[in-house]
Scaffold this active site. Structure first.
Site, PDB file in Angstrom:
ATOM      1  CB  CYS A   1      -0.875   0.043   1.228  1.00 18.11           C
ATOM      2  SG  CYS A   1      -1.952  -1.366   1.397  1.00 18.11           S
TER       3      CYS A   1
ATOM      4  NE  ARG B   1       4.716   1.798  -0.954  1.00 16.49           N
ATOM      5  CZ  ARG B   1       5.503   1.885   0.113  1.00 16.49           C
ATOM      6  NH1 ARG B   1       6.689   2.428   0.009  1.00 16.49           N
ATOM      7  NH2 ARG B   1       5.100   1.451   1.289  1.00 16.49           N
TER       8      ARG B   1
ATOM      9  CD1 TRP C   1      -0.344  -6.166  -3.194  1.00 21.04           C
ATOM     10  CD2 TRP C   1      -0.450  -6.871  -1.072  1.00 21.04           C
ATOM     11  NE1 TRP C   1       0.080  -7.469  -3.165  1.00 21.04           N
ATOM     12  CE2 TRP C   1       0.030  -7.932  -1.879  1.00 21.04           C
ATOM     13  CE3 TRP C   1      -0.592  -7.097   0.294  1.00 21.04           C
ATOM     14  CZ2 TRP C   1       0.352  -9.177  -1.369  1.00 21.04           C
ATOM     15  CZ3 TRP C   1      -0.260  -8.347   0.805  1.00 21.04           C
ATOM     16  CH2 TRP C   1       0.209  -9.370  -0.038  1.00 21.04           C
TER      17      TRP C   1
ATOM     18  CG  ASN D   1      -0.049   2.351   3.622  1.00 22.72           C
ATOM     19  OD1 ASN D   1      -1.105   2.369   3.015  1.00 22.72           O
ATOM     20  ND2 ASN D   1       1.073   2.854   3.148  1.00 22.72           N
ATOM     21  N   GLY D   2      -0.959  -0.793   6.686  1.00 18.82           N
ATOM     22  CA  GLY D   2      -0.664  -1.589   7.876  1.00 18.82           C
ATOM     23  C   GLY D   2      -1.831  -2.506   8.192  1.00 18.82           C
TER      24      GLY D   2
ATOM     25  CD  GLU E   1      16.640 -14.882  -6.086  1.00 21.21           C
ATOM     26  OE1 GLU E   1      15.979 -15.106  -5.065  1.00 21.21           O
ATOM     27  OE2 GLU E   1      16.462 -13.879  -6.804  1.00 21.21           O
TER      28      GLU E   1
ATOM     29  CE  LYS F   1      13.514 -13.330  -8.486  1.00 22.15           C
ATOM     30  NZ  LYS F   1      14.097 -12.518  -7.465  1.00 22.15           N
TER      31      LYS F   1
ATOM     32  CD  GLU G   1       9.514 -12.819  -7.456  1.00 22.39           C
ATOM     33  OE1 GLU G   1      10.734 -12.710  -7.354  1.00 22.39           O
ATOM     34  OE2 GLU G   1       8.731 -12.175  -6.729  1.00 22.39           O
TER      35      GLU G   1
ATOM     36  CG  HIS H   1      17.585 -38.396   1.170  1.00 23.03           C
ATOM     37  ND1 HIS H   1      17.941 -39.619   1.669  1.00 23.03           N
ATOM     38  CD2 HIS H   1      18.746 -37.736   0.928  1.00 23.03           C
ATOM     39  CE1 HIS H   1      19.257 -39.702   1.761  1.00 23.03           C
ATOM     40  NE2 HIS H   1      19.774 -38.563   1.300  1.00 23.03           N
TER      41      HIS H   1
ATOM     42  CE  LYS I   1      11.514  -3.946  -5.814  1.00 26.66           C
ATOM     43  NZ  LYS I   1      12.215  -5.180  -6.225  1.00 26.66           N
TER      44      LYS I   1
HETATM   45  C1  AGP Z   1      11.947 -11.101  -4.764  1.00 25.05           C
HETATM   46  O1  AGP Z   1      11.914 -11.257  -6.123  1.00 25.05           O
HETATM   47  C2  AGP Z   1      10.658 -10.891  -4.124  1.00 25.05           C
HETATM   48  N1  AGP Z   1       9.843  -9.960  -4.773  1.00 25.05           N
HETATM   49  C3  AGP Z   1      10.641 -10.892  -2.615  1.00 25.05           C
HETATM   50  O2  AGP Z   1      10.920 -12.204  -2.230  1.00 25.05           O
HETATM   51  C4  AGP Z   1      11.585  -9.935  -1.843  1.00 25.05           C
HETATM   52  O3  AGP Z   1      12.916 -10.308  -2.025  1.00 25.05           O
HETATM   53  C5  AGP Z   1      11.212  -9.947  -0.345  1.00 25.05           C
HETATM   54  O4  AGP Z   1       9.889  -9.542  -0.190  1.00 25.05           O
HETATM   55  C6  AGP Z   1      12.116  -9.098   0.496  1.00 25.05           C
HETATM   56  O5  AGP Z   1      12.068  -7.769   0.107  1.00 25.05           O
HETATM   57  P1  AGP Z   1      13.135  -6.725   0.631  1.00 25.05           P
HETATM   58  O6  AGP Z   1      14.448  -7.114   0.042  1.00 25.05           O
HETATM   59  O7  AGP Z   1      12.648  -5.402   0.133  1.00 25.05           O
HETATM   60  O8  AGP Z   1      13.155  -6.828   2.114  1.00 25.05           O
END
Ligand code: AGP
Length: 607
Positions: free
Chosen positions: A2, A26, A76, A102-103, A481, A485, A488, A504, A602
């Protein structure tokens, strides 16, 4: 996540819509606007919509022209679906008060019951709406010598949870604002005031800024700021710098641009932190010197998502090059009571510096009496201010939701930290530092040399319903990672496992054509990686190999994505590039919005 933007200025609604546009990166799913006009005392004009800020601009049309005060919001969804009525602002039943939040209001359920008993009608499924009705009740029931700011402060005392709130009231030329656990910054200049969730939209519209701290409650009006007696004065600083437009330049998407930024972003992360003789590295900014770092009982690293995987690689570096006990934790699972004490250091790692889980973990480490520091990308973020010390990543603004260049910069900063603490032999140190200095060139080559392997691998994945990522040692967190990626931005279900663990259990998933993406640099794990790949091949897997090796392992693979050879410690910084490109290419071929993947934000400012 948000975003809030508010303005007290001529034609403030226009400025708010522009501010909201600059907060779009964001991540959000709906947007709204509320405004008051000079000498108008009736219900407040509002507009809300699901979708984008551009949709809000069309819906708002010319109705908001000439507004003297406006607040806006990008939402959001957390409580309640993505609908117009759940979008902010939320208004009082008589339409004379409106708020954006926000929150999360943790005691919303209990407060809803309270306002229900007071006769208020609730129009949304959100936890936020309760705030506006409570404020309305406080204003109407308080004694006549009290101000809306007093009522606002009383309302806040009823809330549990986290918030950044902006409220406007018909007939009062002010914005009431408060912060507790969610970011908010005030900007001022030329007789105008602004309030924003982050500093970016303030560049170019004001000359000074002040970050709000938790507990601050104040009213902003054209003539200045009024604070509650118990609240601290905001501390204004000169605003230097310029707004970085979310511009993908010659690239079709921000994500691809940011992947290609890496030779420069990594170079910036390293700049000034390596000695001219090419032997030493020194990561400054941390609250402890290298001697004090070496004498710690332990180092904890707390982070989420990509930052957590970068932190796992960081923990491997520190473990390998020092005698320290170090562990990386998912911030939301941080066992602070067990691992923090006065002689520990907890490092918060974050691109945005606003991730609530990481902030909470860092705060808990601090309360436990331990040292805290941060590795953040966003300058002046809540995390860097909470830590009060730390090292910036200097990767430059990252706007695409999927983190790319921040990840490689985090890993770069971690190798510098390990070198800073380590007492390794000069010859070993020189071997790493020499290769560190070559990294920007190697990343450029990695990005520019196109042998068609990414395209062939994308083709394989585009016919698949899932994929398995494997790696060993330092490549194990990197395979996490890669899978993150891919999930997402391409929405492909992925599993990531250390190569040795496959047998395993997860190997049961492999059948004819199952794609396995194996990360196998030329290091001490490559022989065992070859065994893991053989195990997959014998069960029909289609293997996509990311490697700088040649020979039998490559012969086993269906597609080899060649990588630039480097020091074994640095392979994740090079090998992440094909993983990012694979995810990006598959996302594009599947028609996903790679820069704004569904359901994601974001900066994740809720727990
Ligand atoms: C990464 O591609 C993601 N969008 C997400 O996992 C991100 O790395 C995570 O939310 C942490 O964000 P930050 O680095 O802003 O703390």
């Amino acid at each position: 996540m948000c975003g809030i933007f508010g303005a007290i200025s001529d034609d403030s609604a226009k400025l708010v819509l522009e501010g909201l546009r600059k907060l779009e990166y964001r991540g959000y799913d709906s947007a709204g606007l509320a405004a008051v006009f000079p000498d108008h005392k009736g219900p407040i004009e509002t507009e809300r919509t699901t979708g984008f800020v551009a949709d809000l601009v069309s819906k708002a049309d010319i109705r908001f022209q000439g507004a003297s005060i406006a607040i806006g919001h990008t939402r959001w969804a957390t409580h309640g679906g993505v609908t117009d009525s759940n979008a902010h602002p939320h208004s009082s039943n008589d339409g004379r008060i409106t708020i954006v939040h926000n929150g999360i209001i943790e005691n919303a359920h209990e407060l809803l019951e309270r306002i229900g008993n007071l006769g208020y009608i609730v129009n949304s499924e959100t936890d936020s709406e309760v705030i506006v009705h409570l404020l309305d009740h406080e204003i109407k029931s308080q004694s006549s010598n009290k101000t809306p700011l007093d009522a606002f402060a009383s309302t806040l005392r009823l809330l549990k949870g986290s918030w950044a709130i902006a409220a406007i009231i018909s007939g009062f030329d002010e914005i009431l604002i408060a912060r507790n656990g969610a970011p908010l910054v005030i900007g001022r200049g030329d007789g105008n005031f602004f309030v924003s969730s982050d500093i970016q939209p303030l560049f170019g519209v004001c000359s000074e800024f002040a970050f709000l701290n938790d507990g601050q409650v104040l009213a902003i009006e054209r003539s200045g700021i009024r604070i509650m007696p118990e609240s601290e004065e905001p501390y204004f600083e000169m605003l230097e710098g310029s707004y970085e437009e979310q511009d993908s330049g010659t690239f079709p998407h921000l994500m691809l641009k940011e992947i290609h930024d890496q030779p420069i972003s990594v170079s910036n992360s390293l700049s000034g932190r390596i000695s001219a003789d090419g032997i030493n590295a020194a990561l400054g900014g941390i609250c402890l010197n290298s001697e004090e770092l070496r004498n710690l009982d332990r180092i904890n690293i707390v982070a989420c998502g990509s930052a957590y995987y970068a932190s796992q690689i960081g923990a491997i570096y520190i473990r390998k090059h020092t005698n320290l006990t170090v562990e990386a934790f998912r911030a939301s699972e941080f066992p602070h009571e067990r691992v923090c004490s006065p002689n520990t250091l907890t490092i918060g790692v974050s691109q945005s510096g606003e991730t609530k889980d990481t902030l909470d973990a860092l705060q808990s480490a601090k309360l436990q009496g331990g040292h805290i520091t941060s590795f953040c990308n966003a300058i002046g973020s809540t995390m860097s201010r909470l830590a009060g010390n730390g090292s910036y990543l200097h990767a430059g603004p990252e706007f695409a939701v999927a983190s790319t260049k921040a990840f490689s910069s985090m890993v770069s900063v971690f190798i510098l930290l390990a070198l800073t603490i380590s007492e390794m032999k000069e010859v070993d140190r020189r071997a790493i530092v020499t290769e560190i200095r070559k990294l920007p060139n190697k990343l450029t080559t990695q990005l520019l040399e196109d042998d068609g392997s990414i395209e062939r691998a994308t083709e394989i994945l585009s016919n698949s319903k899932s994929a398995i990522f494997i790696g060993r040692g330092i490549s194990s967190p990197l395979s996490n990672e890669g899978a993150l990626k891919m999930m997402e931005v391409a929405y492909l279900p992925c599993l990531s496992y250390p190569g040795g663990e496959l047998k395993h259990g997860p190997i049961a998933l492999i059948e004819d054509g199952t794609p396995v993406i194996a990360i196998a640099p030329d290091d001490q794990t490559s022989v065992l990686m070859e065994s893991s790949i053989r195990e997959c091949k014998s069960r029909g897997a289609t293997v996509i190999l990311i490697s700088d090796t040649e020979g039998t392992m490559c012969d086993l693979a269906d597609v080899v994505i060649p990588t630039q050879p480097t020091h074994p410690d640095l392979s994740p910084i090079v090998n992440v590039i094909p993983l990012q490109l694979l995810a990006y290419e598959l996302g594009v071929s599947r028609g996903t919005n790679v820069d704004r993947p569904r359901n994601l934000a974001k900066s994740v400012t809720v727990t």
